[in-house]
Scaffold this motif. Structure first.
Motif, PDB file in Angstrom:
ATOM      1  N   ARG A   2       0.851  -1.186   0.000  1.00  0.00           N
ATOM      2  CA  ARG A   2       0.000   0.000   0.000  1.00  0.00           C
ATOM      3  C   ARG A   2       0.886   1.235   0.000  1.00  0.00           C
ATOM      4  NH1 ARG A   2      -2.292   3.635   3.568  1.00  0.00           N
ATOM      5  NH2 ARG A   2      -4.363   4.394   2.956  1.00  0.00           N
ATOM      6  N   LEU A   3       0.829   1.990  -1.070  1.00  0.00           N
ATOM      7  CA  LEU A   3       1.638   3.194  -1.197  1.00  0.00           C
ATOM      8  C   LEU A   3       0.847   4.393  -0.693  1.00  0.00           C
ATOM      9  CD1 LEU A   3       3.101   2.529  -4.756  1.00  0.00           C
ATOM     10  CD2 LEU A   3       4.247   2.205  -2.560  1.00  0.00           C
ATOM     11  N   ARG A   4       1.441   5.115   0.247  1.00  0.00           N
ATOM     12  CA  ARG A   4       0.759   6.263   0.836  1.00  0.00           C
ATOM     13  C   ARG A   4       0.999   7.550   0.067  1.00  0.00           C
ATOM     14  NH1 ARG A   4       2.875   7.168   6.486  1.00  0.00           N
ATOM     15  NH2 ARG A   4       1.294   8.821   6.392  1.00  0.00           N
ATOM     16  N   ALA A   5       2.119   7.618  -0.651  1.00  0.00           N
ATOM     17  CA  ALA A   5       2.492   8.874  -1.298  1.00  0.00           C
ATOM     18  C   ALA A   5       3.177   8.615  -2.634  1.00  0.00           C
ATOM     19  CB  ALA A   5       3.420   9.677  -0.387  1.00  0.00           C
ATOM     20  N   PHE A   6       3.034   9.575  -3.537  1.00  0.00           N
ATOM     21  CA  PHE A   6       3.686   9.523  -4.839  1.00  0.00           C
ATOM     22  C   PHE A   6       4.442  10.828  -5.053  1.00  0.00           C
ATOM     23  CE2 PHE A   6       0.504   6.325  -5.152  1.00  0.00           C
ATOM     24  CZ  PHE A   6       0.915   5.423  -6.126  1.00  0.00           C
ATOM     25  N   ILE A   7       5.733  10.708  -5.348  1.00  0.00           N
ATOM     26  CA  ILE A   7       6.560  11.870  -5.657  1.00  0.00           C
ATOM     27  C   ILE A   7       6.849  11.861  -7.154  1.00  0.00           C
ATOM     28  CG2 ILE A   7       8.692  13.121  -5.181  1.00  0.00           C
ATOM     29  CD1 ILE A   7       6.905  12.829  -2.739  1.00  0.00           C
ATOM     30  N   PHE A   8       6.489  12.931  -7.839  1.00  0.00           N
ATOM     31  CA  PHE A   8       6.669  13.018  -9.285  1.00  0.00           C
ATOM     32  C   PHE A   8       7.832  13.935  -9.645  1.00  0.00           C
ATOM     33  CE2 PHE A   8       2.320  11.616  -8.964  1.00  0.00           C
ATOM     34  CZ  PHE A   8       2.113  10.832 -10.095  1.00  0.00           C
ATOM     35  N   VAL A 132       3.247  18.917  -1.429  1.00  0.00           N
ATOM     36  CA  VAL A 132       4.562  19.530  -1.230  1.00  0.00           C
ATOM     37  C   VAL A 132       5.251  19.681  -2.582  1.00  0.00           C
ATOM     38  CG1 VAL A 132       4.836  18.556   1.092  1.00  0.00           C
ATOM     39  CG2 VAL A 132       5.812  17.367  -0.874  1.00  0.00           C
ATOM     40  N   ILE A 133       6.085  20.708  -2.666  1.00  0.00           N
ATOM     41  CA  ILE A 133       6.898  20.953  -3.856  1.00  0.00           C
ATOM     42  C   ILE A 133       8.323  21.189  -3.388  1.00  0.00           C
ATOM     43  CG2 ILE A 133       7.320  22.505  -5.807  1.00  0.00           C
ATOM     44  CD1 ILE A 133       4.304  23.197  -5.660  1.00  0.00           C
ATOM     45  N   VAL A 134       9.255  20.445  -3.955  1.00  0.00           N
ATOM     46  CA  VAL A 134      10.664  20.600  -3.586  1.00  0.00           C
ATOM     47  C   VAL A 134      11.463  20.883  -4.851  1.00  0.00           C
ATOM     48  CG1 VAL A 134      12.677  19.569  -2.488  1.00  0.00           C
ATOM     49  CG2 VAL A 134      10.382  18.998  -1.660  1.00  0.00           C
ATOM     50  N   GLY A 135      12.077  22.059  -4.897  1.00  0.00           N
ATOM     51  CA  GLY A 135      12.912  22.427  -6.030  1.00  0.00           C
ATOM     52  C   GLY A 135      14.369  22.114  -5.770  1.00  0.00           C
ATOM     53  N   GLY A 136      15.143  22.147  -6.828  1.00  0.00           N
ATOM     54  CA  GLY A 136      16.555  21.818  -6.710  1.00  0.00           C
ATOM     55  C   GLY A 136      17.338  22.771  -5.832  1.00  0.00           C
ATOM     56  N   ASP A 137      16.800  23.979  -5.634  1.00  0.00           N
ATOM     57  CA  ASP A 137      17.488  24.958  -4.799  1.00  0.00           C
ATOM     58  C   ASP A 137      17.272  24.715  -3.308  1.00  0.00           C
ATOM     59  OD1 ASP A 137      14.809  25.545  -5.270  1.00  0.00           O
ATOM     60  OD2 ASP A 137      15.074  27.699  -5.011  1.00  0.00           O
ATOM     61  N   GLU A 138      16.486  23.700  -2.959  1.00  0.00           N
ATOM     62  CA  GLU A 138      16.214  23.413  -1.550  1.00  0.00           C
ATOM     63  C   GLU A 138      17.157  22.373  -0.961  1.00  0.00           C
ATOM     64  OE1 GLU A 138      12.242  22.851  -0.091  1.00  0.00           O
ATOM     65  OE2 GLU A 138      11.379  23.742  -1.894  1.00  0.00           O
ATOM     66  N   VAL A 139      17.968  21.743  -1.799  1.00  0.00           N
ATOM     67  CA  VAL A 139      18.852  20.685  -1.305  1.00  0.00           C
ATOM     68  C   VAL A 139      20.289  20.965  -1.725  1.00  0.00           C
ATOM     69  CG1 VAL A 139      17.065  18.909  -1.239  1.00  0.00           C
ATOM     70  CG2 VAL A 139      18.370  19.266  -3.341  1.00  0.00           C
ATOM     71  N   ARG A 140      21.213  20.445  -0.953  1.00  0.00           N
ATOM     72  CA  ARG A 140      22.630  20.663  -1.246  1.00  0.00           C
ATOM     73  C   ARG A 140      23.074  19.832  -2.439  1.00  0.00           C
ATOM     74  NH1 ARG A 140      26.966  20.465   3.528  1.00  0.00           N
ATOM     75  NH2 ARG A 140      25.837  22.414   3.934  1.00  0.00           N
ATOM     76  N   ASN A 141      22.647  18.574  -2.468  1.00  0.00           N
ATOM     77  CA  ASN A 141      23.057  17.666  -3.537  1.00  0.00           C
ATOM     78  C   ASN A 141      21.872  17.381  -4.453  1.00  0.00           C
ATOM     79  OD1 ASN A 141      25.772  17.149  -2.478  1.00  0.00           O
ATOM     80  ND2 ASN A 141      24.698  16.084  -0.830  1.00  0.00           N
ATOM     81  N   ALA A 152      11.319  15.548   0.124  1.00  0.00           N
ATOM     82  CA  ALA A 152       9.901  15.528  -0.248  1.00  0.00           C
ATOM     83  C   ALA A 152       9.115  14.564   0.638  1.00  0.00           C
ATOM     84  CB  ALA A 152       9.750  15.145  -1.715  1.00  0.00           C
ATOM     85  N   PHE A 153       9.644  13.357   0.836  1.00  0.00           N
ATOM     86  CA  PHE A 153       8.953  12.399   1.701  1.00  0.00           C
ATOM     87  C   PHE A 153       8.905  12.903   3.142  1.00  0.00           C
ATOM     88  CE2 PHE A 153       9.905   9.094  -1.611  1.00  0.00           C
ATOM     89  CZ  PHE A 153       8.594   8.697  -1.813  1.00  0.00           C
ATOM     90  N   SER A 154       9.986  13.541   3.586  1.00  0.00           N
ATOM     91  CA  SER A 154      10.020  14.076   4.947  1.00  0.00           C
ATOM     92  C   SER A 154       8.951  15.149   5.143  1.00  0.00           C
ATOM     93  CB  SER A 154      11.406  14.651   5.248  1.00  0.00           C
ATOM     94  OG  SER A 154      11.441  15.249   6.528  1.00  0.00           O
ATOM     95  N   GLY A 163       6.246   4.829  -0.129  1.00  0.00           N
ATOM     96  CA  GLY A 163       5.916   5.743  -1.209  1.00  0.00           C
ATOM     97  C   GLY A 163       6.521   5.323  -2.529  1.00  0.00           C
ATOM     98  N   SER A 164       6.174   6.077  -3.559  1.00  0.00           N
ATOM     99  CA  SER A 164       6.658   5.811  -4.907  1.00  0.00           C
ATOM    100  C   SER A 164       7.271   7.073  -5.496  1.00  0.00           C
ATOM    101  CB  SER A 164       5.503   5.340  -5.799  1.00  0.00           C
ATOM    102  OG  SER A 164       5.927   5.199  -7.142  1.00  0.00           O
ATOM    103  N   VAL A 165       8.273   6.884  -6.340  1.00  0.00           N
ATOM    104  CA  VAL A 165       8.847   7.968  -7.137  1.00  0.00           C
ATOM    105  C   VAL A 165       8.551   7.668  -8.597  1.00  0.00           C
ATOM    106  CG1 VAL A 165      10.989   9.028  -7.958  1.00  0.00           C
ATOM    107  CG2 VAL A 165      10.659   8.598  -5.507  1.00  0.00           C
ATOM    108  N   VAL A 166       7.977   8.647  -9.289  1.00  0.00           N
ATOM    109  CA  VAL A 166       7.619   8.491 -10.696  1.00  0.00           C
ATOM    110  C   VAL A 166       8.490   9.437 -11.515  1.00  0.00           C
ATOM    111  CG1 VAL A 166       5.762   8.551 -12.397  1.00  0.00           C
ATOM    112  CG2 VAL A 166       5.242   8.002 -10.002  1.00  0.00           C
TER     113      VAL A 166
END
Length: 226
Positions: A2-8, A132-141, A152-154, A163-166
């Motif tokens: 059972r997947l609770r979340a999907f990150i695209f 939630v929306i996470v852009g590349g400028d929010e992470v170091r790597n 994003a999952f956090s 969860g799933s990543v698409v």
């Protein structure tokens, strides 16, 4: 499972924008005097952060001009959108709406900076689907490091293993597998075989599920419900 979340991912996954990005980068490079960068070399890097693309293709000299390159690139890319050269892939809104109707949490994780992501999502009227929306400028790597998906999952409060990543390239699949998420590769009938995969173990780049389109993914999810 059972997947609770999907990150695209966005580019090449939800919107057909890869060629517009390639054109935008090439134009911006030519603007600052680099006319010998091939489209193929740019295309295989789409999915990485802008700074990583510039560093790989132009080196430190390019990085010193990054702000100017980025401004030109953004201007050209949004012109491509206005001219109708960037579109949502078929079934993108329907897939997002279906997942929301099933009570799933949705996130977007893209190498594109957050302030640009918001503009793009609003243009295509899909902003409200995402929790939630996470852009590349929010992470170091940036991708293919898993930081952006971990964040994003956090922010969703979901264990990646639930969860799933698409996504459409190994830049999405490899980090998804590394954090234990269910990885889904969308080919969009391109025959994409992750041909630009760097040296890594085979299992890291193999998706748990491979589909030809978002429409096929939507049908699979509906069938699994029955």
């Amino acid at each position: 499972m059972r997947l609770r979340a999907f990150i695209f991912d966005l580019d090449g996954t939800l919107i057909d924008s890869v060629e517009a990005h390639v054109k935008s980068w090439i134009t911006s490079f030519e603007y600052v005097g680099y006319s010998n960068v091939s489209e193929d070399n740019v295309r295989k890097l789409i999915g990485l952060s802008g700074m990583d693309i510039v560093k790989i293709l132009l080196g430190d000299d390019g990085l010193r001009m990054y702000s100017l390159i980025r401004r030109v690139k953004n201007k050209v890319f949004f012109r491509e959108i206005r001219e109708g050269n960037v579109e949502l892939y078929p079934c993108a809104p329907e897939l997002l709406a279906y997942l929301k109707s099933r009570g799933k949490l949705l996130g977007l994780a893209s190498s594109t900076p957050n302030y640009l992501l918001i503009q793009i999502l609003e243009i295509f009227n899909i902003m409200d689907y995402f929790d939630v929306i996470v852009g590349g400028d929010e992470v170091r790597n940036g991708k293919p490091h898993p930081d952006i998906f971990i964040r994003a999952f956090s922010k969703l409060g979901v264990d990646p293993r639930e969860g799933s990543v698409v996504g459409d390239t190994y830049y999405d699949i490899m980090p998804a597998n590394r954090i234990g998420a269910f990885s889904i590769l969308v080919l969009h009938d391109s025959g994409n075989s992750l041909s630009h995969t760097p040296t890594s173990t085979a299992d890291e780049t193999l998706p748990k599920l491979k589909v030809r389109s978002l429409c096929e993914l939507l049908e699979i999810l509906k069938e699994l419900r029955n």
